[in-house]
Design a protein around this motif. Structure first.
Motif, short mmCIF file in Angstrom:
data_model
loop_
_atom_site.label_atom_id
_atom_site.label_comp_id
_atom_site.label_asym_id
_atom_site.label_seq_id
_atom_site.Cartn_x
_atom_site.Cartn_y
_atom_site.Cartn_z
N THR A 161 0.85 -1.19 0.00
CA THR A 161 0.00 0.00 0.00
C THR A 161 0.89 1.24 0.00
N ASN A 162 0.30 2.37 -0.40
CA ASN A 162 1.04 3.63 -0.44
C ASN A 162 2.36 3.48 -1.20
N THR A 163 2.27 3.01 -2.41
CA THR A 163 3.48 2.82 -3.21
C THR A 163 3.77 3.99 -4.14
N LEU A 164 2.81 4.94 -4.26
CA LEU A 164 3.02 6.16 -5.03
C LEU A 164 3.03 7.35 -4.09
N PHE A 165 3.93 8.30 -4.36
CA PHE A 165 4.03 9.49 -3.52
C PHE A 165 4.07 10.73 -4.40
#
Length: 376
Positions: A161-165
């Motif tokens: 999860t949260n692999t793009l910032f």
């Protein structure tokens, strides 16, 4: 590798004759690199400054080459293992910043290209996870792909999860960084390249904006054979669609009208992610060195592509090596001129050395630069 495409029609006809006929041979293009050579993981074209930015991962720096004076300028040193780079969205015709991801230090670097003493690091943003690809949309915000968090004591139940910032250089420091949910597998950690001098093969994630900057095309290598492709919309900061496909590379190119893109040797429709075409030697008017019984290697794809700015042609180079482990070094010395709608090969141009990865092209469409054996 530099190839100048500004030539009269009679010379183009001569090139076609040289390539198709076994009685003639000619080599085009100029191989360029620093003393001792280099294995670059990314190449970025900055036309207003007549410069190329080359990510030198092995030596932890960004090499800068002025293609007008044909000279290397002082490099910009960054921390351990830089992977990818992207120019900030241009304002008044040029970009102020170059953004660089550094895998081992979990960092995003903002390099000021207008600094008085020459390009220099102005900001370093620490990321929660190791980054790979980077791209900038029309709003100036910077998207970064990461390998995410592996389920562990420090990351319970939060794997994949949260692999793009998203980094906003114009926001206040307390509100300039946020995560973008991507409910699909992230890219895997880099691996040691099985082919010496092919550092870009170590990394599995990449991003590339469409020419209008409204979307960013992404690819994540989720395992040894499967790639996830996805479309990110700049305005909404969301992933609109995604698809898992086997046997692609992370080298991307996009059509000037933003309707199609290439991921490795496969062309996709940007609105549906349906496969439009795939590069195949049976669509060539000439035989390849290993014969027409061989085809482009999809299991260990090396090479890249770039669309002509006017959309009339697609330039590509892909390897035709047999599938083996460890993989053989690419035989990608022919730059192929393709129909950009169906990948029909129209002509091949012999290069002095292997074209190994990403390519970029000038807005006039007269010169291509691509990662190659000795540098570019």
């Amino acid at each position: 590798m530099e190839l100048n495409l500004k030539m009269p029609r009679y010379l183009l006809a001569a090139v076609a004759l040289c390539v198709i006929s076994p009685l003639f041979s000619a080599t085009f293009g100029t191989a360029t690199g620093p003393s001792g050579g280099a294995s670059y993981t990314d190449i970025v074209l900055d036309e207003p400054r007549t410069q190329l930015y080359l990510v030198n991962s092995a030596n932890n720096k960004i090499d800068i080459y002025n293609y007008k004076t044909k000279a290397f300028l002082p490099s910009v040193v960054v921390s351990s293992q830089p992977v990818a780079a992207a120019l900030g969205w241009p304002v008044n015709g040029s970009s102020r910043y170059l953004y660089v991801t550094a895998y081992a230090s979990s960092s995003l670097y903002q390099i000021d290209l207008t600094a008085r003493s020459g390009p220099a690091v102005s900001t370093r943003i620490t990321l929660p996870y190791n980054p790979e690809g980077v791209g900038v949309g029309v709003d100036g915000r910077v998207l970064v792909t990461s390998i995410g968090c592996t389920a562990s004591a420090s990351c319970p139940g939060a794997a994949n999860t949260n692999t793009l910032f998203l980094f906003d250089p114009n926001a206040t420091s307390s509100n300039n960084f946020l995560s973008i949910p991507l409910p699909v597998p992230p890219p895997t950690a880099p691996v040691t390249p099985t082919i010496p001098g092919r550092e870009f093969l170590a990394y599995r994630g990449a991003l590339l904006p469409t020419p209008d900057g409204k979307y960013l095309i992404g690819v994540n290598g989720v395992n040894g054979t499967t790639r996830l492709i996805f479309i990110y919309e700049t305005a909404s900061a969301t992933v609109l669609r995604s698809r898992e496909v086997t046997n692609l590379s992370n080298v991307l190119s996009v059509a000037p009208d933003s309707s199609r893109f290439m991921a490795g040797s496969v062309m996709f429709d940007i609105n549906t992610l349906q496969v439009i075409a795939q590069e195949n030697v049976s669509n060539s008017p000439f035989a390849f060195p290993s014969g027409n019984t061989a085809n482009f290697n999809t299991a260990a794809n090396q090479g890249g592509s770039v669309f002509a700015p006017d959309g009339t042609e697609l330039y590509a180079a892909f390897n035709i090596n047999p599938v083996q482990n460890p993989a053989a070094k690419a035989n990608v010395t022919q730059l192929l001129v393709n129909d950009p709608t169906n990948l029909l090969i129209q002509m091949g141009i012999q290069m002095p050395e292997n074209l190994a990865g990403k390519m970029v092209i000038t807005k006039a469409g007269d010169t291509i630069y691509g990662i190659s054996d000795s540098g570019f």
